[in-house]
Design an enzyme around this catalytic site. Structure first.
Site, PDB file in Angstrom:
ATOM      1  N   TYR A 263      -1.839  -8.177 -11.264  1.00  0.00           N
ATOM      2  CA  TYR A 263      -2.915  -9.137 -11.586  1.00  0.00           C
ATOM      3  C   TYR A 263      -2.489 -10.186 -12.595  1.00  0.00           C
ATOM      4  O   TYR A 263      -2.967 -11.330 -12.557  1.00  0.00           O
ATOM      5  CB  TYR A 263      -4.178  -8.380 -12.022  1.00  0.00           C
ATOM      6  CG  TYR A 263      -4.818  -7.745 -10.819  1.00  0.00           C
ATOM      7  CD1 TYR A 263      -4.578  -6.414 -10.491  1.00  0.00           C
ATOM      8  CD2 TYR A 263      -5.538  -8.533  -9.923  1.00  0.00           C
ATOM      9  CE1 TYR A 263      -5.098  -5.872  -9.325  1.00  0.00           C
ATOM     10  CE2 TYR A 263      -6.050  -7.992  -8.758  1.00  0.00           C
ATOM     11  CZ  TYR A 263      -5.828  -6.667  -8.461  1.00  0.00           C
ATOM     12  OH  TYR A 263      -6.299  -6.140  -7.290  1.00  0.00           O
TER      13      TYR A 263
ATOM     14  N   HIS B   7     -15.649  -9.912  -4.267  1.00  0.00           N
ATOM     15  CA  HIS B   7     -14.525  -9.007  -4.550  1.00  0.00           C
ATOM     16  C   HIS B   7     -14.064  -9.112  -5.997  1.00  0.00           C
ATOM     17  O   HIS B   7     -12.985  -8.657  -6.339  1.00  0.00           O
ATOM     18  CB  HIS B   7     -13.368  -9.279  -3.583  1.00  0.00           C
ATOM     19  CG  HIS B   7     -13.686  -8.822  -2.194  1.00  0.00           C
ATOM     20  ND1 HIS B   7     -12.954  -9.194  -1.103  1.00  0.00           N
ATOM     21  CD2 HIS B   7     -14.677  -8.039  -1.728  1.00  0.00           C
ATOM     22  CE1 HIS B   7     -13.464  -8.652  -0.011  1.00  0.00           C
ATOM     23  NE2 HIS B   7     -14.513  -7.951  -0.360  1.00  0.00           N
TER      24      HIS B   7
HETATM   25  C1  BV8 Z   1     -15.676  -0.315   0.588  1.00  0.00           C
HETATM   26  C2  BV8 Z   1      -9.776  -7.729  -4.335  1.00  0.00           C
HETATM   27  C3  BV8 Z   1     -16.763   1.669   0.745  1.00  0.00           C
HETATM   28  C4  BV8 Z   1      -8.384  -7.293  -4.546  1.00  0.00           C
HETATM   29  C5  BV8 Z   1     -10.133  -7.131  -2.079  1.00  0.00           C
HETATM   30  C6  BV8 Z   1     -11.139   1.548   8.043  1.00  0.00           C
HETATM   31  C7  BV8 Z   1     -12.052   0.807   8.765  1.00  0.00           C
HETATM   32  C8  BV8 Z   1     -12.992  -0.005   8.132  1.00  0.00           C
HETATM   33  C9  BV8 Z   1     -13.020  -0.089   6.734  1.00  0.00           C
HETATM   34  C10 BV8 Z   1     -12.098   0.643   6.030  1.00  0.00           C
HETATM   35  C11 BV8 Z   1     -11.163   1.451   6.660  1.00  0.00           C
HETATM   36  N1  BV8 Z   1     -10.410   2.031   5.695  1.00  0.00           N
HETATM   37  C12 BV8 Z   1     -10.840   1.614   4.481  1.00  0.00           C
HETATM   38  C13 BV8 Z   1     -11.880   0.802   4.675  1.00  0.00           C
HETATM   39  C14 BV8 Z   1     -12.664   0.130   3.659  1.00  0.00           C
HETATM   40  C15 BV8 Z   1     -11.904  -1.052   3.076  1.00  0.00           C
HETATM   41  C16 BV8 Z   1     -11.337  -1.940   4.144  1.00  0.00           C
HETATM   42  O1  BV8 Z   1     -12.060  -2.706   4.762  1.00  0.00           O
HETATM   43  N2  BV8 Z   1     -10.012  -1.804   4.353  1.00  0.00           N
HETATM   44  C17 BV8 Z   1      -9.339  -2.606   5.342  1.00  0.00           C
HETATM   45  C18 BV8 Z   1      -7.921  -2.919   4.849  1.00  0.00           C
HETATM   46  C19 BV8 Z   1      -9.320  -1.816   6.658  1.00  0.00           C
HETATM   47  N3  BV8 Z   1     -12.884  -1.796   2.343  1.00  0.00           N
HETATM   48  C20 BV8 Z   1     -13.092  -1.468   1.065  1.00  0.00           C
HETATM   49  O2  BV8 Z   1     -12.479  -0.602   0.482  1.00  0.00           O
HETATM   50  C21 BV8 Z   1     -14.236  -2.192   0.386  1.00  0.00           C
HETATM   51  N4  BV8 Z   1     -15.098  -1.208  -0.185  1.00  0.00           N
HETATM   52  O3  BV8 Z   1     -15.623  -0.324   1.792  1.00  0.00           O
HETATM   53  O4  BV8 Z   1     -16.307   0.641  -0.091  1.00  0.00           O
HETATM   54  C22 BV8 Z   1     -17.399   2.657  -0.089  1.00  0.00           C
HETATM   55  C23 BV8 Z   1     -18.550   3.240   0.401  1.00  0.00           C
HETATM   56  C24 BV8 Z   1     -19.157   4.194  -0.347  1.00  0.00           C
HETATM   57  C25 BV8 Z   1     -18.624   4.560  -1.586  1.00  0.00           C
HETATM   58  C26 BV8 Z   1     -17.462   3.959  -2.056  1.00  0.00           C
HETATM   59  C27 BV8 Z   1     -16.840   2.994  -1.309  1.00  0.00           C
HETATM   60  C28 BV8 Z   1     -13.716  -3.059  -0.747  1.00  0.00           C
HETATM   61  C29 BV8 Z   1     -12.967  -4.212  -0.152  1.00  0.00           C
HETATM   62  C30 BV8 Z   1     -12.559  -5.149  -1.264  1.00  0.00           C
HETATM   63  C31 BV8 Z   1     -11.080  -4.969  -1.528  1.00  0.00           C
HETATM   64  N5  BV8 Z   1     -10.672  -5.996  -2.446  1.00  0.00           N
HETATM   65  N6  BV8 Z   1      -9.850  -8.083  -2.954  1.00  0.00           N
HETATM   66  C32 BV8 Z   1      -7.565  -8.497  -4.865  1.00  0.00           C
HETATM   67  O5  BV8 Z   1      -7.895  -9.608  -4.389  1.00  0.00           O
HETATM   68  O6  BV8 Z   1      -6.574  -8.277  -5.559  1.00  0.00           O
HETATM   69  S1  BV8 Z   1      -9.824  -7.465  -0.458  1.00  0.00           S
HETATM   70  C33 BV8 Z   1      -8.603  -8.658  -0.435  1.00  0.00           C
HETATM   71  O7  BV8 Z   1      -7.979  -8.596   0.809  1.00  0.00           O
HETATM   72  C34 BV8 Z   1      -9.176 -10.042  -0.510  1.00  0.00           C
HETATM   73  O8  BV8 Z   1     -10.239 -10.173  -1.397  1.00  0.00           O
HETATM   74  C35 BV8 Z   1      -9.582 -10.299   0.914  1.00  0.00           C
HETATM   75  O9  BV8 Z   1     -10.856  -9.837   1.145  1.00  0.00           O
HETATM   76  C36 BV8 Z   1      -8.634  -9.420   1.682  1.00  0.00           C
HETATM   77  C37 BV8 Z   1      -7.622 -10.312   2.348  1.00  0.00           C
HETATM   78  O10 BV8 Z   1      -8.354 -10.889   3.345  1.00  0.00           O
HETATM   79  P1  BV8 Z   1      -8.343 -12.483   3.571  1.00  0.00           P
HETATM   80  O11 BV8 Z   1      -9.007 -13.164   2.455  1.00  0.00           O
HETATM   81  O12 BV8 Z   1      -8.908 -12.632   4.921  1.00  0.00           O
HETATM   82  O13 BV8 Z   1      -6.826 -12.939   3.518  1.00  0.00           O
HETATM   83  P2  BV8 Z   1      -5.755 -12.788   4.659  1.00  0.00           P
HETATM   84  O14 BV8 Z   1      -4.435 -13.136   4.083  1.00  0.00           O
HETATM   85  O15 BV8 Z   1      -5.931 -11.436   5.321  1.00  0.00           O
HETATM   86  O16 BV8 Z   1      -6.156 -13.889   5.751  1.00  0.00           O
HETATM   87  C38 BV8 Z   1      -5.999 -15.266   5.408  1.00  0.00           C
HETATM   88  C39 BV8 Z   1      -6.480 -16.054   6.618  1.00  0.00           C
HETATM   89  O17 BV8 Z   1      -6.404 -17.443   6.279  1.00  0.00           O
HETATM   90  C40 BV8 Z   1      -5.602 -15.845   7.837  1.00  0.00           C
HETATM   91  O18 BV8 Z   1      -6.439 -15.682   8.958  1.00  0.00           O
HETATM   92  C41 BV8 Z   1      -4.807 -17.148   7.941  1.00  0.00           C
HETATM   93  O19 BV8 Z   1      -4.550 -17.518   9.290  1.00  0.00           O
HETATM   94  C42 BV8 Z   1      -5.764 -18.132   7.335  1.00  0.00           C
HETATM   95  N7  BV8 Z   1      -5.155 -19.318   6.716  1.00  0.00           N
HETATM   96  C43 BV8 Z   1      -3.973 -19.422   6.047  1.00  0.00           C
HETATM   97  N8  BV8 Z   1      -3.820 -20.694   5.584  1.00  0.00           N
HETATM   98  C44 BV8 Z   1      -4.942 -21.377   5.946  1.00  0.00           C
HETATM   99  C45 BV8 Z   1      -5.794 -20.509   6.662  1.00  0.00           C
HETATM  100  N9  BV8 Z   1      -6.976 -20.901   7.153  1.00  0.00           N
HETATM  101  C46 BV8 Z   1      -7.358 -22.179   6.927  1.00  0.00           C
HETATM  102  N10 BV8 Z   1      -6.598 -23.058   6.244  1.00  0.00           N
HETATM  103  C47 BV8 Z   1      -5.391 -22.705   5.736  1.00  0.00           C
HETATM  104  N11 BV8 Z   1      -4.640 -23.609   5.073  1.00  0.00           N
END
Ligand code: BV8
Ligand code: ZN
Length: 242
Positions: free
Chosen positions: A61, A114
């Site tokens: 971080y 987040h």
């Molecule tokens: C919760 C803070 C439950 C950290 C973040 C299996 C199935 C379903 C869900 C889960 C599972 N296993 C685990 C889970 C739950 C989990 C989850 O969803 N995991 C995923 C990986 C499967 N979720 C959680 O844990 C959440 N909490 O579910 O709690 C619970 C219930 C009861 C009791 C207790 C708990 C919490 C989720 C939050 C995690 N924290 N961020 C940090 O930032 O350091 S998530 C982090 O990653 C980001 O915040 C963001 O959300 C994510 C990355 O995603 P994106 O932002 O989409 O970024 P990415 O690089 O992936 O994509 C970028 C896009 O931009 C691309 O498409 C690219 O093409 C495009 N792009 C690039 N350049 C451009 C562009 N577009 C336009 N213009 C450009 N120039």
């Protein structure tokens, strides 16, 4: 070039992800293909990761605080702030980004679901406070009141989002109903519950758009409209015309 048709009843809900900050020079998660210093991001950005190696997590971080403090909002951030100014309470921005760039561009009707990179909190006392400090080595920060560890004010994987945030988002969706236009911008739609918002929008009869430079198949298939492009380039004409 598609144009977002908005009448004076339309309510716009926007979800942004790392792609919106890419043109400002902030690396995306997919860009890091989910890895950082050889660790899975989910492993580092988790309470287990912090308990196991708080120094590693504070380094992750702190590097991001250093990076985010040197970049500027891009035209995509500014276009969203301008759209908010035009729509007022008919607009709500939900961001997954923690870099603070939306606020610096002037966005106010915004939920940072987040967390916030430039805030920290005590594990025990929990009240977040502004904190731009970096911690690359011990001693790591501890709470002056109770002595427990200070952590970034970030929602880690496996942690609940702020229920008040979710309640506000779902209320906006329900109140908008078929007048809702939902825009997901620069997000790969891999993280829940944020990636479920498109379904909630459809459930009330809303229209959904995905704007992404390189959309992921599965997520794009869940939207009515798809605009392929860089947010900094496509948002201004999409919202305000050529
Ligand atoms: C919760 C803070 C439950 C950290 C973040 C299996 C199935 C379903 C869900 C889960 C599972 N296993 C685990 C889970 C739950 C989990 C989850 O969803 N995991 C995923 C990986 C499967 N979720 C959680 O844990 C959440 N909490 O579910 O709690 C619970 C219930 C009861 C009791 C207790 C708990 C919490 C989720 C939050 C995690 N924290 N961020 C940090 O930032 O350091 S998530 C982090 O990653 C980001 O915040 C963001 O959300 C994510 C990355 O995603 P994106 O932002 O989409 O970024 P990415 O690089 O992936 O994509 C970028 C896009 O931009 C691309 O498409 C690219 O093409 C495009 N792009 C690039 N350049 C451009 C562009 N577009 C336009 N213009 C450009 N120039
Ligand atoms: Zn404390």
């Amino acid at each position: 070039m598609k144009r977002l048709q908005l009448d004076d009843q339309t309510r716009v809900l926007v979800l942004t992800g790392a792609g919106v900050s890419a043109e400002s020079g902030v690396p995306t998660f997919r860009g890091m293909n989910g890895l950082w210093e050889g660790h899975q991001v989910e492993e580092v950005a988790s309470p287990e990761g912090f308990a196991a190696d708080p120094e590693l997590v504070w380094r992750f971080y702190s590097l991001r605080r250093d990076g985010a403090s040197k970049v500027q909002p891009n035209p995509g951030h500014h276009a969203l702030a301008r759209l908010e100014a035009a729509l007022g309470e008919r607009f709500l921005l939900v961001t997954q980004n923690v870099d603070g760039l939306h606020a610096r561009a002037g966005s106010r009707r915004m939920l940072a679901i987040h967390g916030e990179l430039f805030q920290s909190r005590c594990e025990q006392c929990a009240q977040p406070f502004a904190d731009a400090h970096t911690y690359f080595a011990r001693p790591l920060p501890t709470c002056a009141t109770c002595g427990r560890a200070i952590r970034p004010h970030i929602v880690w994987f496996g942690e609940m989002l702020d229920p008040a945030h979710l309640e506000q988002v779902y209320r906006f969706i329900d109140e908008a109903g078929p007048k809702l236009v939902f825009l997901a911008i620069g997000t790969s739609g891999q993280v829940y519950p944020a990636s479920g918002l498109v379904d909630a929008a459809h459930a009330v009869g809303g229209k959904t758009w995905l704007i992404d430079a390189a959309p992921s198949e599965g997520y794009a298939a869940r939207f009515d409209e798809l605009v392929i492009g860089k947010s900094g380039e496509v948002l201004p004409p999409l919202f305000f015309g050529p």
